[in-house]
Each structure stands twice: as structure tokens, then as C-alpha cells.
Write a protein that holds these residues in place. Structure first.
Motif, PDB file in Angstrom:
ATOM      1  N   GLU A  89       0.962  -1.051   0.003  1.00  0.00           N
ATOM      2  CA  GLU A  89       0.011   0.102  -0.181  1.00  0.00           C
ATOM      3  C   GLU A  89       0.874   1.241  -0.053  1.00  0.00           C
ATOM      4  O   GLU A  89       0.631   2.360  -0.843  1.00  0.00           O
ATOM      5  CB  GLU A  89      -1.008   0.053   1.177  1.00  0.00           C
ATOM      6  N   PHE A  90       1.763   1.324   0.761  1.00  0.00           N
ATOM      7  CA  PHE A  90       2.854   2.407   0.823  1.00  0.00           C
ATOM      8  C   PHE A  90       3.402   2.419  -0.436  1.00  0.00           C
ATOM      9  O   PHE A  90       3.578   3.727  -1.026  1.00  0.00           O
ATOM     10  CB  PHE A  90       3.926   2.123   1.904  1.00  0.00           C
ATOM     11  N   CYS A  91       3.855   1.523  -0.964  1.00  0.00           N
ATOM     12  CA  CYS A  91       4.712   1.578  -2.472  1.00  0.00           C
ATOM     13  C   CYS A  91       3.570   2.151  -3.366  1.00  0.00           C
ATOM     14  O   CYS A  91       4.137   3.049  -4.367  1.00  0.00           O
ATOM     15  CB  CYS A  91       5.154   0.329  -3.008  1.00  0.00           C
ATOM     16  N   GLN A  92       2.426   1.805  -3.488  1.00  0.00           N
ATOM     17  CA  GLN A  92       1.587   2.340  -4.546  1.00  0.00           C
ATOM     18  C   GLN A  92       1.098   3.870  -4.357  1.00  0.00           C
ATOM     19  O   GLN A  92       1.288   4.552  -5.308  1.00  0.00           O
ATOM     20  CB  GLN A  92       0.368   1.461  -4.591  1.00  0.00           C
ATOM     21  N   ALA A  93       1.156   4.109  -3.212  1.00  0.00           N
ATOM     22  CA  ALA A  93       0.794   5.486  -3.012  1.00  0.00           C
ATOM     23  C   ALA A  93       2.082   6.452  -3.049  1.00  0.00           C
ATOM     24  O   ALA A  93       2.077   7.606  -3.528  1.00  0.00           O
ATOM     25  CB  ALA A  93       0.353   5.876  -1.320  1.00  0.00           C
ATOM     26  N   PHE A  94       3.212   5.961  -2.865  1.00  0.00           N
ATOM     27  CA  PHE A  94       4.470   6.548  -2.965  1.00  0.00           C
ATOM     28  C   PHE A  94       4.551   6.933  -4.420  1.00  0.00           C
ATOM     29  O   PHE A  94       5.121   7.980  -4.951  1.00  0.00           O
ATOM     30  CB  PHE A  94       5.632   5.846  -2.492  1.00  0.00           C
ATOM     31  N   ILE A  95       4.343   5.893  -5.159  1.00  0.00           N
ATOM     32  CA  ILE A  95       4.565   6.142  -6.656  1.00  0.00           C
ATOM     33  C   ILE A  95       3.335   6.990  -7.254  1.00  0.00           C
ATOM     34  O   ILE A  95       3.995   7.844  -8.236  1.00  0.00           O
ATOM     35  CB  ILE A  95       4.233   4.590  -7.461  1.00  0.00           C
TER      36      ILE A  95
END
Length: 295
Positions: A89-95
Motif C-alpha cells: 500500500e505504501f509503495c503504491q501511494a508513494f509512486i
């Protein structure tokens, strides 16, 4: 330590270890005559060809250090470690945030001299709020155990950026080593094929050589490796690949010897963390005793 001291860069930034992407090689530059004499034939022969990798890191090459669900894995002969870092979830939001920044009208700099596409995280104000706590609270206790000879216990600065690879942008990355004592490379996503990393030897000539070990990306997980480890990235075949890169530096180590020119650093002023060098204070110099006066 370096608390309260301004960070500096080494003057060799303008003359040593300059990456020429078209030829996939690093050069030192004093003047045009020297450049042609030392590198002319090699550059003409390569003509922009990047290094190729051979070998692969199969499952049996990795060993579990901590017997738990989230394991720290290491590659025996290269001191390359894999560890969990973020959630999906963090990686998706970060991208998504990075893509919004890319599409904005805000001024942007290249991540480094080798990558054309990506984001410098200090431009997003993420150094103090995100990367520094990550380095100090999560990574430094690990690097202190894994890389004590590289100042793993006293990594006091960094350069952090995200790189992007896709079919119509950067495809791969030539053999190189980092301006860092220890590097963290985290696979953020998205969906992509190929584009594995490859690793050679420590302090090896960046010129392409056949003896590489290939390592796959694992989403949300990071690879820790020595900054001086020769490495690169194979061409991506489809999709987009985003990776967070953190070059972690120890002023206690690099103040003695610049890792890029292998000489005593010639310090120049720099912004932010600079290249991780600091001025040597008088209190850092051990006191000496005049034996003649004692005698």
C-alpha cells in the motif's frame, strides 16, 4: 560525530569518475588531450554498448539469518542482503505521489549523472521527514552489524532518489559503483518484466566484465550492498520499474579517503548533506605529548 557541522563535497566531483552514458564508462578528466589519450580507443570500440551480466542468484545462494516470516537474506560471497522495507500500500501511494510530481510544473533535477528519469527526494522535502528517520532508526542498526568496516554504525548522511525505467525512457544502467559507503535499493513497483540487477566485485574496474551475479527485484523489499560494489541493471522488457535508492555515507570513513578519487578529499562547499564529507575539528585530532619535556 558530525552533528552541527556543515557537510561538504570533494572537488573531484568535477574531474574524477565522470559517467559517460553513451559509452557506458567512467572517466577522469583533466583536459581534452588527456581524455582522448586515455579513453579514445575504448570509447570508440564500445560505441555506447552497456555491460552484460551472466550467472544468477538462485534460491540456494541465499541463506536465512533470522528465522522468521520476514527474513534478512544474504548472498554469501558478495555481502548483498535482502530485507523487507515497505508495504504494498505504501509503495503504491508513494509512486502515485511521484507521478503527480513528475506531471507538475515544479522544477526538477536529474536523480544523478546516470539516470535521466526519476525524482530527487530532497526536492519533495522528504529528507528530514522520511529518509533521515528511516536511515537512523531502521537501517543503521542493521548496517552496524553487516558493514562495521564501512562505518555502518555511523552513517550520518545520505542522498536519496527514485529512479524510473520504462520502454520509452531509461531501459538499463551500465556498470558503476556508488558514491556511498552502503546503498539501499528498494523495489517499489510497478508491473514490469526483466530488468534484474547484477553485481560484480568490490572496487572493481567499472568496465563490463563477464563474471556477474544476477539478482531479481522483489516488490516492497530492498537490497543492501556496499557502495563500492560494481553493479548495474539489465534492460527492462515491459512495463515500468520504480526503485528507491539511498546512498548512505559515513563522514568518519570518507573524511579519510574520498571513495571516488581515492585521495584525501579536497573539500568544497555544498548544499544539504553535500557528498557526506565534514570539516575536521581540532577536537577530533588526538592530543600529543612532547616526550622531550616529559623526559
Amino acid at each position: 560525530m558530525a552533528a552541527g557541522r556543515p557537510f561538504r563535497a570533494c572537488a573531484c566531483f568535477f574531474s574524477a569518475n565522470i559517467f559517460v552514458g553513451r559509452c557506458g564508462m567512467h572517466v577522469c578528466y583533466r583536459d581534452e588531450r588527456q581524455l582522448r589519450r586515455d579513453y579514445g580507443r575504448v570509447a570508440a570500440r564500445r560505441g555506447g554498448a552497456a555491460g552484460s551480466a551472466s550467472g544468477s542468484a538462485a534460491d540456494e545462494d541465499f541463506h536465512v539469518i533470522y528465522p522468521s516470516k520476514h527474513c534478512l537474506l544474504f548472498l554469501t560471497d558478495k555481502r548483498i542482503f535482502r530485507l523487507p522495507v515497505f508495504t504494498e500500500e505504501f509503495c503504491q501511494a508513494f509512486i502515485e505521489e511521484l507521478e503527480n510530481f513528475e506531471q507538475s510544473d515544479m522544477p526538477k533535477g536529474r536523480p544523478n549523472s546516470m539516470n535521466n528519469y526519476g525524482v530527487l527526494l530532497n526536492e519533495l522535502g522528504m529528507d528530514e521527514s522520511f529518509i533521515t528517520p528511516l536511515r537512523e532508526k531502521y537501517l543503521r542498526p542493521i548496517t552496524a552489524l553487516l558493514y562495521p568496516d564501512l562505518g555502518g554504525a555511523c552513517l550520518d548522511s545520505h542522498k536519496a532518489f527514485v529512479v524510473k525505467y520504462s520502454l520509452h525512457e531509461d531501459l538499463d544502467l551500465s556498470s558503476h559503483y556508488d558514491n556511498a559507503e552502503v546503498t539501499l535499493n528498494v523495489s517499489l513497483g510497478k508491473d514490469f518484466t526483466e530488468g534484474n540487477l547484477y553485481f560484480g566485485d568490490f572496487r572493481q574496474d567499472p568496465s563490463p566484465v563477464p563474471n556477474y551475479i544476477e539478482v531479481e527485484h522483489v516488490g516492497t523489499q530492498g537490497l543492501l550492498h556496499r557502495g563500492g560494489q560494481i553493479h548495474g541493471a539489465l534492460p527492462i522488457a515491459s512495463g515500468e520499474r520504480w526503485n528507491l535508492i539511498i546512498w548512505m555515507r559515513s563522514s568518519a570513513i570518507r573524511n579519510q579517503l574520498c571513495p571516488m578519487c581515492n585521495q584525501k578529499p579536497q573539500l568544497v562547499e555544498a548544499e544539504g548533506f553535500g557528498d557526506g564529507f565534514t570539516e575536521t575539528c581540532e577536537e577530533d585530532v588526538p592530543e600529543t605529548v612532547d616526550l622531550c619535556s616529559v623526559w
